[in-house]
Design a protein around this motif. Structure first.
Motif: not given
Length: 514
Positions: A86-92, A96-97, A113-119
């Protein structure tokens, strides 16, 4: 006693170590961060009116692929996805998705591209294809295409289905029928076509040109014999071997099946690349065909062997051009059948490029092409101030055991070699030596790749074949000149592969007595 004390010491030490190992205050393992996906799908409820059932996408490493079974030109899909954390940022493509909400355009591959909470980051290349996964050609014409002589104006729109970069959109063109038996036979319901663009354009990764061909492969129930031959020809470097793509065709709103899109046989810098003729230089380039049907406006027969040859390009030669080529071919044939025919200076080597002939011969003999024994689609070329070469290879729907009216249906026996010129060449020990060497070398690579191609296209065309034979239900019917009709696509492919397996084995066993 000592062993007992030692055992008690080890157990006590282990218990102490377990108590001291406390990762989170409750003796649990540490949480591992991740930026990955666990699911990726197109839900019907979020794509109302476009699909009737959910489509699950396949995640393999950093690749995500799905095929939406509908024939649709709308490539915007709302994606429902789940991330590992959870908290993962998803972009296409940097946008932002939101799962189940946003809808990227999948006309081309999309990078997620997925970026987790810790980067931590993870990227995926996503391809969502329509219908069968093959490129789709949507052609609209001003009137029905009912003639192979008269063009009809139209427009081509290409859905590359995320496989090729296709810059040209809304291509203005003219369209007509093509072929001989494939066009005129009334029992051949699926027809082949010729496309002529108003302006040159690239098509599905193939080089820029105006003229293109849609081969129907109606009598070839594998849909692939010509494709297999073209690829073999390209690998053994047969001159000007055509590029091709499997496509679906929708003509005036009607899905008309699977086609092989390929280049027109013509003189062109991206096709048969010859020097253009001029008034001051008529030695080349010429593209001509051995055609027993004499299906051309300009043609001649050789005086010695009565070989029927037609002009392909130019299709309307001047008297001087016709006279020059006829004279050169007449000299060639005379040298080939002369007393000094193997002499390097006086014989056939003075007039023809023997290696070019051999590469063309190799492909046709291997696949046992019905038409390659002095009948048709046997192309020759002559460039300016040069010898005659052979190519491109062409027309393999009646190959690979798919012709019931001649010995071409049998896997054994030399076939293409029986042509007038080829039979004479086969009598030359130097030719024989080079052909045996070519076969031995190709046997370990190019021939193996041919069988890999059969397996590959047999899988790739599964969905396309299902739709093609839904439109043209012939799998359990005789279509001229089928040797077999087996009732399923997989069985047709297996028959073709088995024929080629036996054919190659026969050549292996007989190559030293060629």
């Amino acid at each position: 006693m000592r062993r007992t004390l030692l055992l008690l010491f080890v157990i006590a030490t282990g218990l102490w170590a377990c108590k001291k190992t406390n990762y989170g205050g409750d003796n649990t393992l540490p949480t591992v961060d991740s930026a990955g996906l666990t699911s990726f799908k197109i839900e019907a409820k979020n794509n109302s009116g476009k699909i009737t059932a959910d489509v699950n996408c396949t995640i393999t490493g950093d690749s995500i692929i799905a095929v939406v079974p509908q024939l649709t030109r709308n490539k915007k899909w709302v994606i429902t996805f789940e991330t590992k954390k959870s908290g993962t940022i998803v972009k296409a493509n940097d946008t932002l998705q939101v799962s189940g909400n946003t809808s990227p355009d999948f006309s081309q591959p999309v990078t997620y591209k997925l970026t987790s909470a810790s980067g931590l980051t993870q990227t995926y290349k996503v391809k969502i294809k329509a219908f069968t996964g093959l490129p789709i050609l949507y052609i609209t014409t001003d009137a029905p295409v009912v003639s192979k002589d008269a063009y009809v104006n139209g427009v081509l729109n290409v859905d590359a289905n995320a496989e090729y970069d296709q810059p040209a959109k809304g291509i203005a063109l003219q369209m007509k029928g093509r072929g001989n038996s494939t066009w005129y036979r009334t029992d051949f319901l699926k027809k082949p076509y010729r496309l002529k663009f108003n302006s040159k354009a690239p098509l599905l990764g193939m080089p820029t040109a105006k003229n293109w061909v849609l081969l129907a492969n109606y009598s070839d129930k594998t849909l692939m014999r010509t494709k297999i031959a073209f690829e073999l020809a390209r690998r053994v470097k047969s001159d000007y071997a055509p590029q091709s793509r499997f496509v679906e065709v929708v003509l005036n709103g009607d899905f008309i099946g699977n086609y092989l899109l390929t280049s027109q046989v013509e003189i062109n810098e991206n096709r048969v690349n010859l020097t253009p003729l001029s008034a001051s230089n008529i030695t080349g380039g010429y593209l001509f065909e051995l055609d027993a049907k004499l299906d051309a406006d300009a043609w001649f027969r050789t005086p010695l062997k009565n070989t029927p040859l037609t002009f392909k390009d130019p299709d309307a030669p001047t008297p001087a051009q016709l006279a020059y080529l006829k004279d050169y071919v007449t000299q060639t044939e005379a040298a080939l059948f002369s007393a000094d025919w193997t002499d390097a200076d006086k014989g056939y080597a003075k007039y023809i490029d023997a290696e070019s002939f051999m590469r063309w011969y190799f492909v046709n003999e291997t696949i046992k092409n019905q038409d390659s024994w002095d009948y048709s689609s046997i192309y020759y070329y002559k460039n300016a101030n040069s010898k005659i070469g052979m190519g491109p290879v062409w027309d393999f729907d009646l190959s690979g055991g798919n012709c019931d009216y001649s010995v071409a249906k049998d896997f054994d026996g030399w076939y293409t070699r029986n042509g007038t010129w080829m039979l004479q060449l086969a009598k030359d020990p130097a030719w024989n030596f080079k052909f045996r060497a070519m076969w031995t070398n190709a046997r370990q690579k190019e021939i193996k790749q041919m069988f890999d191609d059969i397996d590959y296209y047999g899988k790739q065309l599964q969905l396309s074949a299902a739709q093609n034979y839904k439109r043209w239900p012939t799998l359990d019917q005789y279509v001229w000149p089928n040797v077999v009709w087996l009732g399923s696509y997989d069985k047709e492919v297996a028959y073709f592969k088995n024929f080629m397996t036996q054919r190659v084995a026969w050549i292996d066993a007989n190559i030293n007595s060629y």
